[in-house]
Each structure stands twice: as C-alpha cells, then as structure tokens.
Design a protein around this motif. Sequence first.
Motif, PDB file in Angstrom:
ATOM      1  N   ALA A   1       6.674  19.809  -0.115  1.00 54.47           N
ATOM      2  CA  ALA A   1       7.750  20.066  -1.054  1.00 54.47           C
ATOM      3  C   ALA A   1       7.801  18.955  -2.093  1.00 54.47           C
ATOM      4  O   ALA A   1       7.594  17.792  -1.774  1.00 54.47           O
ATOM      5  N   PRO A   2       8.064  19.336  -3.321  1.00 55.36           N
ATOM      6  CA  PRO A   2       8.129  18.315  -4.363  1.00 55.36           C
ATOM      7  C   PRO A   2       9.331  17.408  -4.163  1.00 55.36           C
ATOM      8  O   PRO A   2      10.326  17.798  -3.556  1.00 55.36           O
ATOM      9  N   ASP A   3       9.217  16.210  -4.683  1.00 58.88           N
ATOM     10  CA  ASP A   3      10.325  15.268  -4.616  1.00 58.88           C
ATOM     11  C   ASP A   3      11.514  15.823  -5.387  1.00 58.88           C
ATOM     12  O   ASP A   3      11.358  16.514  -6.387  1.00 58.88           O
ATOM     13  N   ALA A   4      12.699  15.461  -4.917  1.00 57.65           N
ATOM     14  CA  ALA A   4      13.904  15.861  -5.638  1.00 57.65           C
ATOM     15  C   ALA A   4      13.944  15.151  -6.976  1.00 57.65           C
ATOM     16  O   ALA A   4      13.585  13.983  -7.085  1.00 57.65           O
ATOM     17  N   LEU A   5      14.357  15.853  -7.994  1.00 59.79           N
ATOM     18  CA  LEU A   5      14.435  15.252  -9.319  1.00 59.79           C
ATOM     19  C   LEU A   5      15.645  14.326  -9.438  1.00 59.79           C
ATOM     20  O   LEU A   5      15.593  13.307 -10.099  1.00 59.79           O
ATOM     21  N   VAL A   6      16.743  14.694  -8.805  1.00 57.30           N
ATOM     22  CA  VAL A   6      17.959  13.892  -8.852  1.00 57.30           C
ATOM     23  C   VAL A   6      18.077  13.137  -7.530  1.00 57.30           C
ATOM     24  O   VAL A   6      17.961  13.737  -6.465  1.00 57.30           O
ATOM     25  N   PRO A   7      18.300  11.826  -7.597  1.00 56.37           N
ATOM     26  CA  PRO A   7      18.418  11.046  -6.360  1.00 56.37           C
ATOM     27  C   PRO A   7      19.535  11.595  -5.462  1.00 56.37           C
ATOM     28  O   PRO A   7      20.547  12.100  -5.963  1.00 56.37           O
ATOM     29  N   PRO A   8      19.353  11.490  -4.151  1.00 51.33           N
ATOM     30  CA  PRO A   8      20.330  12.061  -3.208  1.00 51.33           C
ATOM     31  C   PRO A   8      21.766  11.591  -3.430  1.00 51.33           C
ATOM     32  O   PRO A   8      22.693  12.388  -3.338  1.00 51.33           O
ATOM     33  N   ASP A   9      21.981  10.318  -3.725  1.00 51.74           N
ATOM     34  CA  ASP A   9      23.346   9.833  -3.928  1.00 51.74           C
ATOM     35  C   ASP A   9      24.007  10.500  -5.131  1.00 51.74           C
ATOM     36  O   ASP A   9      25.177  10.881  -5.076  1.00 51.74           O
TER      37      ASP A   9
END
Length: 114
Positions: free
Chosen positions: A24-32
């Motif tokens: 899965a690609p990395d999330a574009l927006v950081p989790p926080d």
Amino acid sequence: MYDQTRAQQPSDQPPRRPEHHSTAPDALVPPDDRDAVLTRLRMAINSFADTPREALEEAEGAYDEAVAHLAEALTERRRVLHESWHDRDPGTASEELRVALRQYREITQRLLRT
C-alpha cells in the motif's frame, strides 16, 4: 449422518496467509494531521442536531484543513520526486528514470481514483 465437508477440512485453524510487506502506498497526510481533521469532522457531525449552522462551519473548516494538508503533501512529494531525476547526469540509467516515471504514474492514478 456423516458430514463430508467436515472430513475434507485439514484443521480447524484458518489458513495461514503468507507474510509479506504491505504494498500500500504511504499516506499523503501524516497520521497526526489526519486524526486532527477527522476529530474535527466528528465533532461537527455530533453537534449537528443542536447547532446545525455551526456544525456545517466546522465541517467546512475540517474540509479546508484536509485540502491544505493534502496540497502541502503533494507539493513536497512533487519536489522530492522532481529532484530525484531532474538534475541528474544525462547519462542516468533508464531504470532510475523508469522508477521516477512509475512514481508519477502511481501518485497521479491515486489522485484520480478518489
């Protein structure tokens, strides 16, 4: 009567899935940042019955915040990707350039799917 389907199963344990790394690609927006926007949106949804206009203003603010985070992330992703190939020696191996092209394709396709 004998249950034949039961006899055919090798064990009561679920089949083991092969271990592999997520593709899965990395999330574009950081989790926080993502969690903060989602919390804000949940608050808007939960307050709608009591204060609908304020809830809509809060939801709009959450939307605007999500768009801003996404725009920042995409700008940074583009900068990093551009630097990975743009100022390279003209003799850069085509495989390195192919990797950059694949990354452009994947991010563009992700944007168009959602």
